[in-house]
Design an enzyme around this catalytic site. Structure first.
Site, PDB file in Angstrom:
ATOM      1  N   LYS A  26      -8.370 -31.172  26.858  1.00 50.91           N
ATOM      2  CA  LYS A  26      -9.018 -29.852  26.987  1.00 50.91           C
ATOM      3  C   LYS A  26      -9.472 -29.363  25.618  1.00 50.91           C
ATOM      4  CE  LYS A  26      -6.321 -26.047  27.167  1.00 50.91           C
ATOM      5  NZ  LYS A  26      -6.620 -25.065  26.127  1.00 50.91           N
ATOM      6  N   ASN A  27      -8.603 -29.523  24.617  1.00 54.62           N
ATOM      7  CA  ASN A  27      -8.881 -28.928  23.299  1.00 54.62           C
ATOM      8  C   ASN A  27      -9.864 -29.739  22.471  1.00 54.62           C
ATOM      9  OD1 ASN A  27      -7.247 -26.910  24.115  1.00 54.62           O
ATOM     10  ND2 ASN A  27      -5.533 -27.420  22.779  1.00 54.62           N
ATOM     11  N   ARG A 102     -10.333 -17.372  25.734  1.00 57.17           N
ATOM     12  CA  ARG A 102     -10.354 -17.062  24.303  1.00 57.17           C
ATOM     13  C   ARG A 102     -11.222 -18.078  23.559  1.00 57.17           C
ATOM     14  NH1 ARG A 102      -8.381 -15.469  19.696  1.00 57.17           N
ATOM     15  NH2 ARG A 102      -8.338 -17.121  18.126  1.00 57.17           N
ATOM     16  N   CYS A 126      -4.275 -11.969  24.389  1.00 63.06           N
ATOM     17  CA  CYS A 126      -3.649 -13.296  24.511  1.00 63.06           C
ATOM     18  C   CYS A 126      -2.129 -13.106  24.422  1.00 63.06           C
ATOM     19  CB  CYS A 126      -4.143 -14.180  23.378  1.00 63.06           C
ATOM     20  SG  CYS A 126      -3.259 -15.720  23.358  1.00 63.06           S
ATOM     21  N   ARG A 131      -3.872 -13.437  17.380  1.00 61.52           N
ATOM     22  CA  ARG A 131      -4.973 -14.409  17.264  1.00 61.52           C
ATOM     23  C   ARG A 131      -6.237 -13.765  16.690  1.00 61.52           C
ATOM     24  NH1 ARG A 131      -4.515 -18.284  22.382  1.00 61.52           N
ATOM     25  NH2 ARG A 131      -5.296 -19.859  20.948  1.00 61.52           N
ATOM     26  N   PRO A 132      -6.162 -13.243  15.482  1.00 60.11           N
ATOM     27  CA  PRO A 132      -7.335 -12.635  14.829  1.00 60.11           C
ATOM     28  C   PRO A 132      -8.418 -13.684  14.561  1.00 60.11           C
ATOM     29  CG  PRO A 132      -5.516 -12.843  13.292  1.00 60.11           C
ATOM     30  CD  PRO A 132      -4.975 -13.242  14.617  1.00 60.11           C
ATOM     31  N   ASP A 134     -10.261 -13.636  11.484  1.00 62.23           N
ATOM     32  CA  ASP A 134     -10.674 -13.489  10.078  1.00 62.23           C
ATOM     33  C   ASP A 134     -11.035 -14.820   9.436  1.00 62.23           C
ATOM     34  OD1 ASP A 134      -7.888 -14.079   8.198  1.00 62.23           O
ATOM     35  OD2 ASP A 134      -7.698 -13.810  10.357  1.00 62.23           O
ATOM     36  N   ASP A 317       2.100 -26.472  20.873  1.00 59.89           N
ATOM     37  CA  ASP A 317       1.774 -26.594  22.300  1.00 59.89           C
ATOM     38  C   ASP A 317       2.797 -27.410  23.070  1.00 59.89           C
ATOM     39  OD1 ASP A 317      -1.849 -26.774  21.875  1.00 59.89           O
ATOM     40  OD2 ASP A 317      -0.426 -25.127  21.770  1.00 59.89           O
ATOM     41  N   ILE A 339       3.674 -20.986  14.228  1.00 54.42           N
ATOM     42  CA  ILE A 339       2.220 -20.855  14.391  1.00 54.42           C
ATOM     43  C   ILE A 339       1.851 -19.541  15.067  1.00 54.42           C
ATOM     44  CG2 ILE A 339       0.138 -21.901  15.392  1.00 54.42           C
ATOM     45  CD1 ILE A 339       1.414 -23.644  13.226  1.00 54.42           C
ATOM     46  N   ARG A 409      -5.446 -23.723  33.909  1.00 48.37           N
ATOM     47  CA  ARG A 409      -6.368 -23.719  32.755  1.00 48.37           C
ATOM     48  C   ARG A 409      -6.285 -25.044  32.006  1.00 48.37           C
ATOM     49  NH1 ARG A 409      -4.918 -20.053  28.524  1.00 48.37           N
ATOM     50  NH2 ARG A 409      -6.551 -21.273  27.545  1.00 48.37           N
TER      51      ARG A 409
HETATM   52  C1  EPZ Z   1      -6.084 -24.015  19.150  1.00 45.55           C
HETATM   53  O1  EPZ Z   1      -6.118 -22.607  19.273  1.00 45.55           O
HETATM   54  C2  EPZ Z   1      -5.689 -24.537  20.526  1.00 45.55           C
HETATM   55  N1  EPZ Z   1      -6.695 -24.119  21.502  1.00 45.55           N
HETATM   56  C3  EPZ Z   1      -4.321 -23.977  20.909  1.00 45.55           C
HETATM   57  O2  EPZ Z   1      -3.957 -24.559  22.147  1.00 45.55           O
HETATM   58  C4  EPZ Z   1      -3.300 -24.415  19.851  1.00 45.55           C
HETATM   59  O3  EPZ Z   1      -2.043 -23.843  20.160  1.00 45.55           O
HETATM   60  C5  EPZ Z   1      -3.766 -23.922  18.473  1.00 45.55           C
HETATM   61  O4  EPZ Z   1      -5.090 -24.436  18.194  1.00 45.55           O
HETATM   62  C6  EPZ Z   1      -2.832 -24.373  17.353  1.00 45.55           C
HETATM   63  O5  EPZ Z   1      -2.745 -25.770  17.360  1.00 45.55           O
HETATM   64  C7  EPZ Z   1      -7.844 -24.817  21.595  1.00 45.55           C
HETATM   65  O6  EPZ Z   1      -8.084 -25.773  20.857  1.00 45.55           O
HETATM   66  C8  EPZ Z   1      -8.823 -24.358  22.645  1.00 45.55           C
HETATM   67  P1  EPZ Z   1      -5.605 -21.507  15.497  1.00 45.55           P
HETATM   68  P2  EPZ Z   1      -6.754 -21.711  18.070  1.00 45.55           P
HETATM   69  O7  EPZ Z   1      -6.855 -20.807  15.125  1.00 45.55           O
HETATM   70  O8  EPZ Z   1      -7.890 -22.429  17.450  1.00 45.55           O
HETATM   71  C9  EPZ Z   1      -3.917 -17.752  13.202  1.00 45.55           C
HETATM   72  C10 EPZ Z   1      -3.264 -24.589  24.364  1.00 45.55           C
HETATM   73  O9  EPZ Z   1      -2.130 -24.395  24.809  1.00 45.55           O
HETATM   74  N2  EPZ Z   1      -5.326 -17.404  12.950  1.00 45.55           N
HETATM   75  O10 EPZ Z   1      -5.319 -22.850  14.903  1.00 45.55           O
HETATM   76  O11 EPZ Z   1      -6.997 -20.355  18.620  1.00 45.55           O
HETATM   77  C11 EPZ Z   1      -3.587 -17.586  14.674  1.00 45.55           C
HETATM   78  O12 EPZ Z   1      -3.259 -16.241  14.944  1.00 45.55           O
HETATM   79  C12 EPZ Z   1      -3.808 -23.687  23.280  1.00 45.55           C
HETATM   80  O13 EPZ Z   1      -4.030 -25.525  24.695  1.00 45.55           O
HETATM   81  C13 EPZ Z   1      -5.630 -16.324  12.113  1.00 45.55           C
HETATM   82  O14 EPZ Z   1      -4.743 -15.669  11.594  1.00 45.55           O
HETATM   83  O15 EPZ Z   1      -5.522 -21.667  17.081  1.00 45.55           O
HETATM   84  C14 EPZ Z   1      -2.402 -18.500  14.835  1.00 45.55           C
HETATM   85  O16 EPZ Z   1      -1.236 -17.818  14.431  1.00 45.55           O
HETATM   86  C15 EPZ Z   1      -2.892 -22.505  23.027  1.00 45.55           C
HETATM   87  N3  EPZ Z   1      -6.936 -16.005  11.913  1.00 45.55           N
HETATM   88  C16 EPZ Z   1      -2.690 -19.640  13.840  1.00 45.55           C
HETATM   89  O17 EPZ Z   1      -3.684 -19.136  12.941  1.00 45.55           O
HETATM   90  C17 EPZ Z   1      -7.965 -16.728  12.476  1.00 45.55           C
HETATM   91  O18 EPZ Z   1      -9.143 -16.395  12.234  1.00 45.55           O
HETATM   92  C18 EPZ Z   1      -3.257 -20.897  14.492  1.00 45.55           C
HETATM   93  O19 EPZ Z   1      -4.380 -20.505  15.245  1.00 45.55           O
HETATM   94  C19 EPZ Z   1      -7.632 -17.816  13.314  1.00 45.55           C
HETATM   95  C20 EPZ Z   1      -6.312 -18.144  13.535  1.00 45.55           C
END
Ligand code: EPZ
Length: 429
Positions: A26-27, A102, A126, A131-132, A134, A317, A339, A409
């Protein structure tokens, strides 16, 4: 899409035995589907998992003007041909699409690169954390975009075209890395991104983009070099297997002390997790890179202390599923979630089933070895939903799991795949 459906599981002492075919990731599929926005030639995708999230992405891309042909070569899998003519593309994502998923933010980078502007409604709330965005914003601004937030949407524009830049991500965000990649491939000049995410899904996106004519080096390491090109062309790409799904079934086999064979997996994408299972007393054999065997009969499992981390560390995950395994192992185990700030919502329902889990901040302590008992529980997020089904497999009596829109999902036919290994799992309409 909410559903009143529930899954009913009759807990047994019977070990899972059988074979599970692993679906596409999926990812990996979601960002690669978004990459079709970058070229007006067809992008043909195989092994896309047939999930609520990929169906939402199909609808979203159609709303953006992508011409899309969908085939169903086999149950649970879709094949796509996606074409994005400049004349029909619309750079504004509809509200309802963003609310459902998302990951819709992942079209921001490719739309900005192709159209010079993009609007994505801010993704819905979420359950696993704030999940900001920035880190997404920082990388696009580094490439010359102007970002504003109004009307509950993120607006990006760069009329004179994106320019290559050197930029360090504050955190190795998967989504921000993907948005940065898809913006930089058509930028003028070279980009160097530091502290990027290293997940196999990032590498698969880079493989697909390079097949489309991009020039990306270093995917899978913490530094990526991208030489911008004037345009991308079509390609045919097969999505990698879903390592999270694969680990979920390996954990189910370990939990039931069963004997399971996974086909169509990729061992190289999950070496860290396999090492964790090994340290806990569960050996995973690889017949070749794609067929994995776990025979947990007679295992002498040991507690573990795990900390989630960005790839290649232990994946967040898998945290909920691993916690269920730990409840079956006598002794004290611990999991620290680094995370997401709110990804322990499966603790309460597991304790309602008789687990002994306590939380101190970002660490949970699991006193394993106490039998679980069936209960009616509600899933709160995607991976928590699979952990509750796993718990039902070994709980004494009957467990029903609601909130299944979370499960559908991200898992193709999870009840059916478990039933094929002997589990007593059914869907209640
Ligand atoms: C991806 O989400 C995956 N989703 C998530 O899988 C997975 O848990 C996550 O990566 C971490 O491996 C998809 O690929 C569709 P991140 P993503 O941006 O990209 C913080 C599942 O179960 N952050 O790597 O949204 C954020 O808050 C899903 O399949 C910021 O602070 O994750 C988090 O604490 C759930 N600012 C950390 O980084 C930002 O601009 C990791 O988030 C972006 C992220």
């Amino acid at each position: 899409m909410m559903t009143a459906e529930r899954i009913v599981i009759q807990g047994t002492d019977a070990p899972l035995r059988g074979q599970v075919a692993i679906s596409g990731s999926k990812n990996a599929a979601l960002p690669i589907m978004a990459a079709s926005l970058l070229s007006e030639d067809p992008l043909n995708l195989n092994n896309v998992p047939d999930l609520n999230d990929t169906r939402v992405m199909v609808d979203l891309l159609r709303d953006l003007g992508v011409q899309l042909v969908l085939a169903e070569p086999q149950e649970g899998e879709i094949a796509l041909s996606l074409t994005s003519p400049q004349t029909t593309l619309n750079p504004e994502v509809p509200i309802e699409a963003a609310r459902k998923m998302r990951a819709s933010v992942i079209v921001l980078g490719p739309l900005l690169a192709r159209m010079g502007r993009a609007t994505v409604p801010l993704p819905g709330g979420c359950p696993i954390g704030a999940r900001p965005l920035d880190v997404h914003e920082d990388v696009l601004v580094a490439l010359g975009a102007t970002i504003t937030y109004h009307n509950h949407a993120i607006h990006a524009y760069c009329e004179e075209g994106l320019k290559g830049a050197t930029h360090r991500l504050r955190v190795p965000s998967v989504g921000a890395t993907e948005n940065g990649m898809m913006a930089a491939v058509l930028a003028k000049g070279t980009s160097v991104f530091h502290n990027v995410a290293r997940e196999p899904e990032i590498v698969d996106l880079a493989h697909c983009l390079n097949a489309m004519g991009a020039d990306i080096q270093g995917a899978g390491t913490d530094t990526m070099i991208i030489h911008g090109v004037p345009r991308l062309h079509g390609a045919t790409h097969t999505i990698i297997p879903d390592r999270i799904e694969a680990m979920t079934y390996l954990i189910a086999a370990a939990l039931t002390r069963g004997d399971i064979t996974l086909t169509g997996a990729n061992k190289d994408h999950m070496q860290g997790e396999i090492n964790c299972l090994h340290a806990m007393g569960f050996d995973v054999q690889a017949v070749n890179g794609k067929t994995l065997l776990l025979n947990a009969a007679g295992a002498q499992p040991k507690p573990a202390h795990l900390v989630t981390a960005p790839y290649p560390g232990f994946p967040t995950d898998i945290q909920a599923q691993m916690m269920v395994l730990m409840t079956s192992i006598a002794g004290e185990s611990r999991i620290t979630e680094t995370i997401f700030e709110n990804r322990f919502q499966h603790v309460a329902p597991l304790n309602a089933m008789g687990a002994h889990i306590t939380q101190q901040g970002e660490t949970c302590t699991i006193q394993g070895g106490f039998p679980l008992r069936g209960a009616d529980v509600e899933a709160t997020d995607l991976r928590a939903s699979s952990s509750l089904v796993l718990a039902g497999l070994v709980a004494q009596g009957t467990t029903t799991v609601g909130g299944l829109h979370h499960l559908y999902r991200g898992y193709v036919h999870l009840p059916e795949k478990l039933r094929a290994c002997g589990a007593k799992v059914a869907r209640l309409p």
